[in-house]
Motif scaffolding. Structure first.
Motif, PDB file in Angstrom:
ATOM      1  N   ARG A 283       0.840  -1.195   0.000  1.00  0.00           N
ATOM      2  CA  ARG A 283       0.000   0.000   0.000  1.00  0.00           C
ATOM      3  C   ARG A 283       0.876   1.247   0.000  1.00  0.00           C
ATOM      4  N   TYR A 285       0.813   5.482   0.687  1.00  0.00           N
ATOM      5  CA  TYR A 285       0.121   6.636   1.258  1.00  0.00           C
ATOM      6  C   TYR A 285       0.800   7.888   0.706  1.00  0.00           C
ATOM      7  N   ARG A 291      -3.937  10.630  -1.363  1.00  0.00           N
ATOM      8  CA  ARG A 291      -4.474   9.339  -1.825  1.00  0.00           C
ATOM      9  C   ARG A 291      -3.794   8.170  -1.126  1.00  0.00           C
ATOM     10  N   THR A 293      -3.344   4.148  -1.979  1.00  0.00           N
ATOM     11  CA  THR A 293      -3.512   3.151  -3.036  1.00  0.00           C
ATOM     12  C   THR A 293      -3.144   1.778  -2.510  1.00  0.00           C
ATOM     13  N   ASP A 294      -4.103   0.865  -2.555  1.00  0.00           N
ATOM     14  CA  ASP A 294      -3.823  -0.522  -2.204  1.00  0.00           C
ATOM     15  C   ASP A 294      -3.477  -1.250  -3.498  1.00  0.00           C
ATOM     16  N   HIS A 295      -2.241  -1.707  -3.589  1.00  0.00           N
ATOM     17  CA  HIS A 295      -1.749  -2.272  -4.842  1.00  0.00           C
ATOM     18  C   HIS A 295      -2.283  -3.677  -5.108  1.00  0.00           C
ATOM     19  N   SER A 298      -5.685  -2.710  -6.506  1.00  0.00           N
ATOM     20  CA  SER A 298      -5.604  -1.656  -7.536  1.00  0.00           C
ATOM     21  C   SER A 298      -6.700  -0.619  -7.301  1.00  0.00           C
ATOM     22  N   GLN A 299      -6.860  -0.250  -6.041  1.00  0.00           N
ATOM     23  CA  GLN A 299      -7.895   0.710  -5.657  1.00  0.00           C
ATOM     24  C   GLN A 299      -7.268   1.891  -4.930  1.00  0.00           C
ATOM     25  N   THR A 300      -7.783   3.088  -5.218  1.00  0.00           N
ATOM     26  CA  THR A 300      -7.274   4.312  -4.603  1.00  0.00           C
ATOM     27  C   THR A 300      -8.387   5.036  -3.858  1.00  0.00           C
ATOM     28  N   HIS A 302      -9.104   8.729  -1.879  1.00  0.00           N
ATOM     29  CA  HIS A 302      -8.573  10.088  -1.720  1.00  0.00           C
ATOM     30  C   HIS A 302      -8.999  10.655  -0.371  1.00  0.00           C
TER      31      HIS A 302
END
Length: 342
Positions: A283, A285, A291, A293-295, A298-300, A302
C-alpha cells in the motif's frame, strides 16, 4: 467406501454438520426443478410478452440463488482459511530513517484505533520510541473475534510519500514501514506417554563408591517418536533417576517445540515483510495527492487522514482484501480437485 471419501479433496475438512450439507443439496435440487419448470414455460409459444418477461426475471433470480448455494457448498468442502482470535501486530520502520519512524507511529496509532473500532482488546506489548517521537519498532497484542483474518491483510510493506517536517527544500521523500501479523498459538506443554518411551537401566559409571558401580541405578530413556535420548545417574535410586530423566526429556521436547515454533514465526515474519524495499509494497500513502492506493486491489482512496483514523475506510479495504483472499483460496481448492482427478 468411507476410506475413499476421507482421502478425497471432497472430504468434509471443515467439520460441517451433515444436516447442513443436506439442506444445501436440497436447496440446489429444488432450484434445478424450478429452472426446469421455467424452461418448459419458455418453450410454450403461447406465452405472452408479460409472461416471458416474468419468466426471464424468475430465471435470473434462480440462477443467482443457485450460484450462492453452490458457492456455499464449495466453501464447506474447501479446507478452512487461516483464522484466529489472538495476534501480534509488529510494526518496524524501514527505509527512510527518522521519517520512516514517524510514519511507523502513525500506522501504530491506526491499528490501535482499528482494534477499538472492531471492539477488540489490545495492548502495547513492546515499543521502541525514536528521539522525534516516532517508533522504530512496536508490537501490539490484539484479541478479538476474527482478528487474524482481518489484520493479516495488513501484512507487508507500507510506503509513504510526503515532505518530511525536517525537509527544508520541500522535496518529497519515500519511506517504508514493514507490518507483520503473527498468530498467537500458546505452546501446550508436552505430554509424554509411557508407551512412547523405551526404558533401559544400567550400572552407573564414575566415582561414587561400591553402591553406584554395582547396582543398575542409571536410567536411559528413549523417546521413540522424536528419537531423543536422555540419561540420568545422579541418584542412587533407580526410581529417582527415572523421574529426573523424564523431567529432562520433557524439558528438551519443550525446547525443541519452542525452537520449531520460533522458526515458523520467523519464517512467517520474513515472508510477510520481504526486504522492506520501496518496491516491495502492499500500500502507498501519498500525502501531496491525498491518496491511499492498495496495490493488491488496484484501488485508490482520496482521504489519507481519514484512512489513518483506522475506522470505516480501513475496514472497507480489509473486507475487500478478505473477499479477494477467499476467492484465491477457493480457486486453489478447485485447482487441487482438477489435479486430483487427473
Amino acid at each position: 467406501m468411507e476410506e475413499n471419501v476421507n482421502s478425497s479433496p471432497y472430504a468434509n475438512t471443515n467439520n460441517v454438520p451433515h444436516s447442513y450439507f443436506a439442506s444445501l443439496f436440497a436447496a440446489r435440487n429444488e432450484l434445478l426443478r424450478d429452472l426446469d419448470a421455467l424452461k418448459n414455460l419458455k418453450a410454450d409459444e403461447k406465452s405472452s410478452k408479460d409472461m416471458s418477461d416474468m419468466i426471464a426475471e424468475e430465471e435470473t433470480r434462480y440462477l443467482e440463488e443457485m450460484k450462492n448455494v453452490e458457492l456455499e457448498l464449495l466453501r464447506s468442502f474447501a479446507p478452512p482459511g487461516e483464522d484466529g482470535n489472538e495476534v501480534v501486530v509488529e510494526i518496524t520502520a524501514g527505509v527512510g530513517g527518522k521519517e520512516a519512524a514517524l510514519f511507523s507511529k502513525e500506522l501504530f496509532d491506526m491499528y490501535c484505533n482499528y482494534a477499538q473500532f472492531k471492539r477488540w482488546n489490545n495492548f502495547v506489548d513492546q515499543s521502541d520510541v525514536s528521539e522525534l517521537g516516532g517508533i522504530r519498532h512496536a508490537r501490539i497484542y490484539v484479541e478479538g473475534e476474527g482478528a487474524l483474518r482481518h489484520l493479516m491483510q495488513e501484512s507487508g510493506v507500507h510506503r509513504v510519500q510526503r515532505v518530511p517536517t525536517t525537509e527544508r527544500s520541500g522535496r518529497i521523500h519515500t519511506s517504508t514501514v514493514a507490518v507483520a501479523v503473527l498468530p498467537q498459538t500458546p505452546l501446550i506443554e508436552i505430554e509424554v506417554a509411557e508407551r512412547d518411551i523405551i526404558v533401559e537401566t544400567m550400572r552407573a559409571t564414575g566415582a561414587g563408591g561400591q553402591h553406584v558401580n554395582k547396582t543398575d541405578s542409571a536410567v536411559r530413556l528413549t523417546h521413540v517418536p522424536s528419537g531423543m535420548v536422555v540419561e540420568c545417574q545422579e541418584d542412587r535410586s533407580q526410581i529417582k533417576n527415572r523421574q529426573i530423566a523424564l523431567q529432562k526429556l520433557k524439558m528438551r521436547l519443550n525446547e525443541k517445540a519452542q525452537v520449531e515454533h520460533d522458526s515458523k514465526i520467523r519464517g512467517s515474519r520474513k515472508s510477510q515483510i520481504g526486504t522492506s524495499a520501496r518496491s516491495d509494497k502492499v500500500r502507498t500513502y501519498n500525502f501531496p495527492q491525498d491518496r491511499v492506493t492498495d496495490h493488491r486491489l488496484s484501488q485508490t482512496i482520496h482521504n489519507v487522514e481519514g484512512f489513518l483514523l483506522g475506522e470505516q475506510l480501513l475496514d472497507s479495504i480489509i473486507d475487500k482484501l478478505i473477499d479477494m483472499s477467499e476467492e484465491e483460496r477457493l480457486d486453489a481448492f478447485i485447482q487441487s480437485i482438477k489435479e486430483f482427478k487427473s
